[in-house]
Scaffold this motif. Sequence first.
Motif, PDB file in Angstrom:
ATOM      1  N   LYS A 623      40.787  38.243  85.851  1.00  0.00           N
ATOM      2  CA  LYS A 623      42.005  38.898  86.317  1.00  0.00           C
ATOM      3  C   LYS A 623      42.253  40.168  85.518  1.00  0.00           C
ATOM      4  O   LYS A 623      41.977  40.205  84.325  1.00  0.00           O
ATOM      5  CB  LYS A 623      43.184  37.934  86.125  1.00  0.00           C
ATOM      6  CG  LYS A 623      44.510  38.480  86.607  1.00  0.00           C
ATOM      7  CD  LYS A 623      45.584  37.403  86.595  1.00  0.00           C
ATOM      8  CE  LYS A 623      46.903  38.010  87.051  1.00  0.00           C
ATOM      9  NZ  LYS A 623      47.945  37.019  87.214  1.00  0.00           N
ATOM     10  N   GLU A 686      40.681  39.109  90.292  1.00  0.00           N
ATOM     11  CA  GLU A 686      42.014  39.245  90.861  1.00  0.00           C
ATOM     12  C   GLU A 686      42.614  40.476  90.180  1.00  0.00           C
ATOM     13  O   GLU A 686      42.661  40.544  88.957  1.00  0.00           O
ATOM     14  CB  GLU A 686      42.829  37.997  90.538  1.00  0.00           C
ATOM     15  CG  GLU A 686      44.219  38.023  91.100  1.00  0.00           C
ATOM     16  CD  GLU A 686      45.085  36.879  90.559  1.00  0.00           C
ATOM     17  OE1 GLU A 686      44.532  35.879  90.044  1.00  0.00           O
ATOM     18  OE2 GLU A 686      46.309  37.023  90.644  1.00  0.00           O
ATOM     19  N   GLU A 688      45.909  42.870  89.750  1.00  0.00           N
ATOM     20  CA  GLU A 688      47.336  42.991  90.034  1.00  0.00           C
ATOM     21  C   GLU A 688      47.780  44.402  89.674  1.00  0.00           C
ATOM     22  O   GLU A 688      48.073  44.685  88.518  1.00  0.00           O
ATOM     23  CB  GLU A 688      48.084  41.955  89.200  1.00  0.00           C
ATOM     24  CG  GLU A 688      49.283  41.383  89.904  1.00  0.00           C
ATOM     25  CD  GLU A 688      49.941  40.285  89.076  1.00  0.00           C
ATOM     26  OE1 GLU A 688      49.281  39.246  88.846  1.00  0.00           O
ATOM     27  OE2 GLU A 688      51.080  40.504  88.654  1.00  0.00           O
TER      28      GLU A 688
END
Lengths: 753, 493
Positions: A623, A686, A688
């Motif tokens: 992430k 991932e 963000e």
Amino acid sequence: MTERKISIGFPGAQKEITVEVPEGTPPPWDLKSAHTVVGTDVTRVDGAEKVTGRAKYTYDLNLPGMLHGRILRSPHPAAVVKKVDISAAARMPGVKAIVLAFDEGQIGTKRVRYAGDEILALAADTPAHAEEAIRAVKVEYETLPFVVDLDEAEREGAPQVYKDQPNVKPGRPRGNADEAAKRIAAAAVAVEATFRTQVQTHSPLETHGHVIMPDGEGLKVWASTQGVFSVRDGLAGNLGLKPEQVRVITEYMGGGFGAKFGPRAEGVLCAKLARKAGAPVKLMLDRKEEHLAAGNRPNSRQEVKAGADKDGKLVGIIVRTRGTGGVGGGAGCTIPAIYDFPEDGIYKEEADVHTNAGAAAAMRAPGHPQGIFALEQTMDMLAHELGLDPLEFRMRNDSDPIRREQYKIGAKRIGWASRRNKTPGAGTGHLRRGIGMASTLWYAAGGRQARADVEIHRDGTVVLMQGAQDIGTGFKTAIAAVVAEELGLKPSNISVKTGDTRLGYGPGSGGSTTTPTVAPAVREAAYAAKLKVFEAAAAFFKSKPEHLRAADGMIWVEDGSGAGAENRKSLSWKQACALLPADKVTGSADRRPNTEGFRNTTAGVQFAEVEVDIETGIVRVIKVVAVQDAGLTLNTLAAKSQIAGGVIQGVSFALFEDRIMDRARGLMVNPNFMDYKIAGPADCPEIEPVVFQVANGKNSVGAMGLGESPVIPTPAAIANAIFNATGARVFELPMTPDRVLAALQKKGGEKSA
Amino acid sequence: MRDHLLLYVNGQRHEVRGADAFLTLADFVRERLRLTGTKIVCAEGDCGACTVLVGRPRGRRLHYLPVDSCICFVYQMDGCHIVTVEGLTPGRRENDPLHPVQEAMVRHHGSQCGFCTPGIVMAMAGAFETDDGRHRPEPLDADALRRALSGNLCRCTGYVQIIEAGESIDPASVPPLAQLYPEQAMLADLAGAAAQPAAISAVRGGQTMELFAPRTLEEAVVFKASHPDAAVVCGATDLGVQHNKGLRVPSVVLDLSHVEGLSDVVAADGVLRMGAAATWTAIGDITEDLVPEFHRIITLFGSPQIRNAGTIGGNIVNGSPIADSLPFLFVTHAEVEIAGGAGRRRVALTRLYRGYKQLDLAPDELVAEVRVPLPRRGEILRLYKVSKRRDMDISTFTAAVLARLGDGGVIEWMRVAMGGVAPVVLRLARTEQWLEGRPFTEETMREAGHLAAQEISPITDVRGEARYRRRLAENILVKFYHDAQPAPAGAVR
Ligand SMILES: Cc1cc2nc3c(=O)[nH]c(=O)nc-3n(C[C@H](O)[C@H](O)[C@H](O)COP(=O)(O)OP(=O)(O)OC[C@H]3O[C@@H](n4cnc5c(N)ncnc54)[C@H](O)[C@@H]3O)c2cc1C
Ligand code: FES
Ligand code: FES
């Protein structure tokens, strides 16, 4: 000129300033502006063209009678061109023109300096004929000693890349070495390490290339470029034409990342072929040429020393860097500007080292991902020595108000407090997770020259004209959004013409400046055109033009009640335009210089979580949280795309990409996508993206560039996460499984020693 | 014999004659049909920008799969319907709605420069196709989308919004290609032609080119006997790359993709039989329940586009020491059936390789079939593939371990094969012998790892260093021990 109070900055660090607003221009957008288009999710105005395959790139063009160009390149890393025999090639079927890449008089003495250096170009009726003719050219070379490795090129007695120049070309040092050394020696903790980063190629999916057609005395050019005006000027200069004799068009182009400015060698050769053959010529590089000869991010070796006092305050840093841009230069790394080092505790020296490899070109935040890779690991190492949480250490040494806010946001989203290993490498099992972070800063306020024209037609059509090219960032959509906002319409109502040197001047797409430079001129042109519609509509409302307002496709008299167009006297946009005295009215504006505003730089922080397989050394990025300031964001969809795109390029640089040179033969061994790996969907963590809005008030729009900053901190954040996961630090990019395993083994060795 | 190929592109019928039959499919659609939505970016199967959907007749349907058009040839498309990005919305006019995949890509900002976009759209559209030609029952989740797009590269977007676009699509809104392009008339037309083998000769650049595309293995063998120089083509994922690099541009081609039965995959009596022209996709389908561990490795093989074209026969004959199928075939004692002028023979796979890309295969011989005795209940199988990137990457190192444990955790036998550590894939005979009868402990495996590292002779190349490969050889046996521990993940149930 009127004076206006505006609020700039961001909630929590808001500032009121007074700006001067010239007659006929709109007051700057600020924190209090309410927008309906700008700053929302705006889909691309050219989206449908792209998803249907209808978008025509330079690579897709096919003109009647078009010939196909191909370049012959040196197979040797260093040689003198003794003889060039084109007689057989000239007789090959379909061959229409052959041009040398240097003056004929240079044959016998001309030196080629890397495998891939241009020798000549030819044009034939089909790509296959061009290829066959290239193979029929006979060149005699006298090969010379060469060097392709940074460390070897520095050595005494290494083969010299340029005859009359040493390979090492020092830049100007900055700061006082003795003073910095003294401070570090006296520091409570000090660290020292050498970091290395690799050569990265830009690897846009569309290669460099042009289609060039003789047009009277001049040229009509389609280019896969980041700068139509620089291609125009470059071709004009090289061919002895006036700029206005060359028209350059770029409607769609397949990526550049800094490598596509000016016509470059291949553009000039293409133009010469077209003139010689008297026919249009298409010359696109192939993937191998793109890797060899179309630019790259230089590598680096950075020797860093730094120290901090017992309170965890930085006291000094010494950075000595070397890098090779091949036969080109520009291998410097960023200066350690992010953190609050005392000014006289900083010493930095750097040098370019020439090697027999393709020349570097600016690549997305030149110098910065490299420099930050070293700086941010150094920060973590100091924190570790001090026994301080790396985030806390940064808070003690970073006074930037935006980043201080961003640290909090990012830490919360990644779970810094709960998910990080308090002791690096503390986990068990063969899969180890860890979290790391790094910061970024960039210069992105724009402000060079630009001119925009907005036409409003009596049938309500709006045409925005601006010459700069959309390289994929969504520039076209962003400026359509600005016009739509100003006129109270939708972006899809605006027909946008860009990428053509016949239109108003626009900058090259580099340095994160296209949108921030152009958008204010666009807004002011739209505003000027709107006033003309208001003038025509004022009589209908029995009011003054400056009292009218346009929003939601309607025009009405603004009475301060805040009520919209419904239940009151109003005109639709079309009705208002029908009142225009002429078929069309035009508003034009030139970019005015920036005023002081909030500040010139943007800030960002990234947090990465990784998983390391300690048995194979494979690193997976799980992430990345990327908090990024982009000034006033024009299109949140595009902003997120830029951030995610920067992060994935950072992941790719951190783990996969590497231009590998064979030292013995002087050749690149992976000029393809099979062995030059760029990150794919399955490598994609991932991501963000957090868009952090800051109103900067420097001009009527206040957008800041976003193209470069997000790529900077990712590799460093990943490296710090690997350390947190395993307790082993990797000092060299890319952090391949073998390097990670080696670092783990070294750490194991230290423990048992 | 037919002197032309018959194929459809976006519903349009094309009879292809002469040199065009030898073009890559990407050049054919771009240069001959001027369908320029399809892009050529790498010309070697690594980026998916050239992805098109190829519908092959299967039973009474056309079965559409994404392939990389840059590394397949027009002759392989004989009897197929090809859909390019321009064909996703047949008959669409300026303001008509887009295909749902295209619409989602616009809505979610799935493009920046857009150069990768047509390929991504096609790979994603392909992922909504089903075996029965109906709507996909469930939406695609992020994982499924990452897998479906693992053969596509985008340099700009970071993929996030592309995946979001895919997740947002309601599968009921996606028209199956069978609906967009009514199949029956097309199928009947194609079947008529398919009955006869195609044979084409042409002259290109002064060179004579010849193609033979037989329908039976016998025809193939006869042709090969008379044309020993003919390049055999199955999926062309290796050959296409060599062709585009100018390394191998054969003038005589024997295309096996239309040979009846040669693509079949069946399992019976504990033996898995795979025709040489069976694609990785077909093998992946059948092994999902049969040998999940092999299935797992197949899902890491290339990309969907590569698996839809590449075959086991090609993988074996290409003979790369890092071919992903070989370690598995080595430890399971697989055999290949070879057909040639002198009849048929069977060879143990371990005996097929003599040196780097040197095979015990005569010029007039073809590989016809591969037979794998399946691991039995109680045997533990683990396969390993180490590469830089997770997907779509040629391996640095491969390994297979198959073991049977006896009472009290003693190793009854253990077979170990490794690739990328020598000019050919190796069975580690000395290590295996040493392991026999020892307790299955971490200690044992660690020591076996040291032995293994000595038994191999790796080199340093662009994909990794020799010392790294040695370290992997050591570590992988320890890894096997861990993997086999709590719930033996690779155990055959
Ligand atoms: C992008 C990309 C990714 C890849 N990833 C992987 C990977 O992850 N793992 C891996 O192992 N491989 C990989 N490969 C290699 C390739 O896909 C495989 O080797 C594939 O199985 C080859 O099959 P094919 O049918 O396409 O072979 P072809 O190209 O058709 O043939 C390969 C060779 O075998 C010969 N041949 C084919 N069939 C026969 C036969 N029946 N009898 C005699 N000779 C024959 C051909 O003449 C040719 O020399 C990759 C290739 C690409 C382009
Ligand atoms: S062009 Fe890259 S896979 Fe075909
Ligand atoms: S959008 Fe540029 S490569 Fe994908």
